[in-house]
Motif scaffolding. Structure first.
Motif, mmCIF file in Angstrom:
data_model
loop_
_atom_site.group_PDB
_atom_site.id
_atom_site.type_symbol
_atom_site.label_atom_id
_atom_site.label_comp_id
_atom_site.label_asym_id
_atom_site.label_seq_id
_atom_site.Cartn_x
_atom_site.Cartn_y
_atom_site.Cartn_z
ATOM 1 N N LEU A 127 47.110 21.387 17.458
ATOM 2 C CA LEU A 127 45.755 21.782 17.090
ATOM 3 C C LEU A 127 45.730 23.162 16.443
ATOM 4 N N MET A 128 46.597 24.067 16.920
ATOM 5 C CA MET A 128 46.552 25.450 16.464
ATOM 6 C C MET A 128 47.301 25.667 15.153
ATOM 7 N N PHE A 129 48.393 24.924 14.947
ATOM 8 C CA PHE A 129 49.263 25.239 13.813
ATOM 9 C C PHE A 129 49.496 24.087 12.844
ATOM 10 N N LEU A 130 49.240 22.844 13.247
ATOM 11 C CA LEU A 130 49.566 21.717 12.380
ATOM 12 C C LEU A 130 48.545 20.605 12.566
ATOM 13 N N ALA A 131 47.286 20.905 12.317
ATOM 14 C CA ALA A 131 46.222 19.930 12.531
ATOM 15 C C ALA A 131 46.319 18.803 11.510
ATOM 16 N N PRO A 132 46.325 17.544 11.957
ATOM 17 C CA PRO A 132 46.369 16.417 11.019
ATOM 18 C C PRO A 132 45.104 16.383 10.155
ATOM 19 N N PRO A 133 45.195 15.800 8.956
ATOM 20 C CA PRO A 133 44.002 15.700 8.102
ATOM 21 C C PRO A 133 43.018 14.688 8.657
ATOM 22 N N ALA A 134 41.818 14.690 8.092
ATOM 23 C CA ALA A 134 40.816 13.693 8.478
ATOM 24 C C ALA A 134 41.278 12.307 8.044
ATOM 25 N N LEU A 135 40.752 11.282 8.702
ATOM 26 C CA LEU A 135 41.078 9.914 8.327
ATOM 27 C C LEU A 135 40.637 9.647 6.890
ATOM 28 N N GLY A 136 41.368 8.779 6.220
ATOM 29 C CA GLY A 136 41.060 8.543 4.814
ATOM 30 C C GLY A 136 41.316 7.115 4.381
ATOM 31 N N SER A 137 41.957 6.959 3.214
ATOM 32 C CA SER A 137 42.104 5.650 2.587
ATOM 33 C C SER A 137 42.942 4.687 3.428
ATOM 34 N N TYR A 138 43.923 5.200 4.158
ATOM 35 C CA TYR A 138 44.752 4.323 4.994
ATOM 36 C C TYR A 138 43.876 3.595 6.015
ATOM 37 N N THR A 139 42.992 4.355 6.673
ATOM 38 C CA THR A 139 42.086 3.745 7.654
ATOM 39 C C THR A 139 41.088 2.815 6.970
ATOM 40 N N ALA A 140 40.528 3.260 5.838
ATOM 41 C CA ALA A 140 39.510 2.464 5.154
ATOM 42 C C ALA A 140 40.065 1.135 4.652
ATOM 43 N N SER A 141 41.300 1.143 4.148
ATOM 44 C CA SER A 141 41.857 -0.083 3.575
ATOM 45 C C SER A 141 42.312 -1.061 4.647
ATOM 46 N N ARG A 142 42.522 -0.574 5.876
ATOM 47 C CA ARG A 142 42.963 -1.453 6.962
ATOM 48 C C ARG A 142 41.849 -1.808 7.924
ATOM 49 N N SER B 242 52.055 25.295 34.825
ATOM 50 C CA SER B 242 50.759 24.596 34.803
ATOM 51 C C SER B 242 49.625 25.492 34.319
ATOM 52 N N PRO B 243 49.455 26.716 34.878
ATOM 53 C CA PRO B 243 48.375 27.569 34.360
ATOM 54 C C PRO B 243 48.596 27.978 32.915
ATOM 55 N N PHE B 244 49.863 28.140 32.516
ATOM 56 C CA PHE B 244 50.126 28.504 31.128
ATOM 57 C C PHE B 244 49.697 27.377 30.187
ATOM 58 N N LEU B 245 49.941 26.119 30.585
ATOM 59 C CA LEU B 245 49.506 24.990 29.770
ATOM 60 C C LEU B 245 47.988 24.930 29.667
ATOM 61 N N LEU B 246 47.289 25.288 30.747
ATOM 62 C CA LEU B 246 45.820 25.327 30.694
ATOM 63 C C LEU B 246 45.349 26.375 29.695
ATOM 64 N N VAL B 247 45.980 27.533 29.711
ATOM 65 C CA VAL B 247 45.620 28.590 28.758
ATOM 66 C C VAL B 247 45.872 28.121 27.328
ATOM 67 N N LEU B 248 47.022 27.473 27.120
ATOM 68 C CA LEU B 248 47.384 27.020 25.778
ATOM 69 C C LEU B 248 46.405 25.957 25.275
ATOM 70 N N THR B 249 46.050 25.016 26.141
ATOM 71 C CA THR B 249 45.113 23.962 25.743
ATOM 72 C C THR B 249 43.729 24.537 25.465
ATOM 73 N N GLY B 250 43.255 25.440 26.335
ATOM 74 C CA GLY B 250 41.963 26.080 26.106
ATOM 75 C C GLY B 250 41.946 26.871 24.814
ATOM 76 N N SER B 251 43.039 27.578 24.530
ATOM 77 C CA SER B 251 43.129 28.354 23.286
ATOM 78 C C SER B 251 43.100 27.434 22.073
ATOM 79 N N GLY B 252 43.771 26.258 22.181
ATOM 80 C CA GLY B 252 43.744 25.309 21.074
ATOM 81 C C GLY B 252 42.341 24.799 20.795
ATOM 82 N N LEU B 253 41.584 24.491 21.840
ATOM 83 C CA LEU B 253 40.203 24.037 21.652
ATOM 84 C C LEU B 253 39.340 25.118 21.017
#
Length: 277
Positions: free
Chosen positions: A127-142, A20-31
């Motif tokens: 968040l740290m290694f494989l951040a998804p791209p910003a929303l784009g044409s897929y969102t706009a067209s739907r 549990s504390p390790f997950l808190l460290v990991l999440t804080g580091s990602g932010l």
């Protein structure tokens, strides 16, 4: 009569109590990684939320490190007691055997829950290694109807050959002050999505109220130039195509004279006019 060996109490796994504390460290580091070391957070939330994300990251990391320290100190204090286990009489071991059997089954239940809890590490690692791209044409067209714009008192434009303009202002003027656009050449910035026919396409921006989950689309229909590929960021220079633009679904049209591909802006959700030059 054969004596049964004493039952040994199973020691907790290495990560038991530390998870549990390790997950808190990991999440804080990602932010902190997405807010202090990069601008990745801008793909998810408005820029004004950055101080709160930084504070949350430091708080989560501090709580996690404190939890790790407490657990390690507890284990160090229990080491002498662990060394004496197993040296009790056979009788005690025999008596404990049945209880250990039940305890073993109980431990498996907690172990399964612990393994599921580790799935919470996936968002932080993403968040740290494989951040998804910003929303784009897929969102706009739907998206459904185009995002509306509030009525405002639009002044006459300055006398200039070309006027850089935010997409929201251009849409607002076409709805509420169309005369201010008559014969004026404007330059807009946005990303591309396919149109309803091969001869048309849309220039888009996404407008956030808080985060990407509530994104609404600003559309301007482009005519006169072949569409670039979806999600391409472009600057277009052209003239408003006069016509009625409904308030409930405002999608004005632009006759494009010049099109220039550009890089994605630092903040893809901030609808700002393209820079001069």
């Amino acid at each position: 009569m054969n004596a049964r060996p004493p039952a040994r109490t199973a020691r907790p796994g290495l990560m038991s109590g530390l998870g549990s504390p390790f997950l808190l460290v990991l999440t804080g580091s990602g932010l902190l990684h997405t807010t202090l070391r990069s601008d990745v957070y801008l793909r998810y939330v408005k820029e004004g939320l950055r101080p709160y994300l930084v504070a949350s990251g430091f708080l989560l990391a501090a709580l996690g490190f404190a939890g790790l320290a407490v657990e390690l100190v507890r284990r160090l204090r229990e080491l002498p007691d662990d060394d004496t286990e197993g040296h009790d009489g056979y009788e005690d071991g025999h008596e404990d055997g049945h209880e250990d059997g039940h305890g073993h089954g109980h431990g498996h239940g907690h172990g399964g829950a612990a393994h599921v809890a580790w799935l919470l590490a996936a968002p932080a690692l993403t968040l740290m290694f494989l951040a998804p791209p910003a929303l784009g044409s897929y969102t706009a067209s739907r998206d459904g109807a185009a995002s509306g714009v509030e009525q405002s008192a639009y002044a006459e434009l300055a006398d200039a050959p070309v006027t850089p303009m935010a997409l929201e202002e251009f849409i607002g003027r076409s709805v509420h002050a169309p005369k201010t656009l008559d014969g004026r050449e404007v330059r807009l910035l946005g990303f591309v999505s396919a149109g309803k026919s091969p001869d048309t396409w849309y220039l888009n921006r996404l407008k956030l109220s808080c985060c990407a989950a509530d994104a609404r689309t600003l559309h301007v229909e482009m005519r006169g130039v072949k569409a670039p590929g979806n999600d391409t960021w472009v600057e277009v220079t052209g003239v408003w195509r006069a016509g009625h633009v409904p308030v409930e679904d405002p999608v004005p049209a632009l006759e494009v004279g010049v099109l220039k591909p550009v890089g994605q802006p630092r903040n893809p959700y901030h609808d700002a006019p393209p820079a001069d030059g």
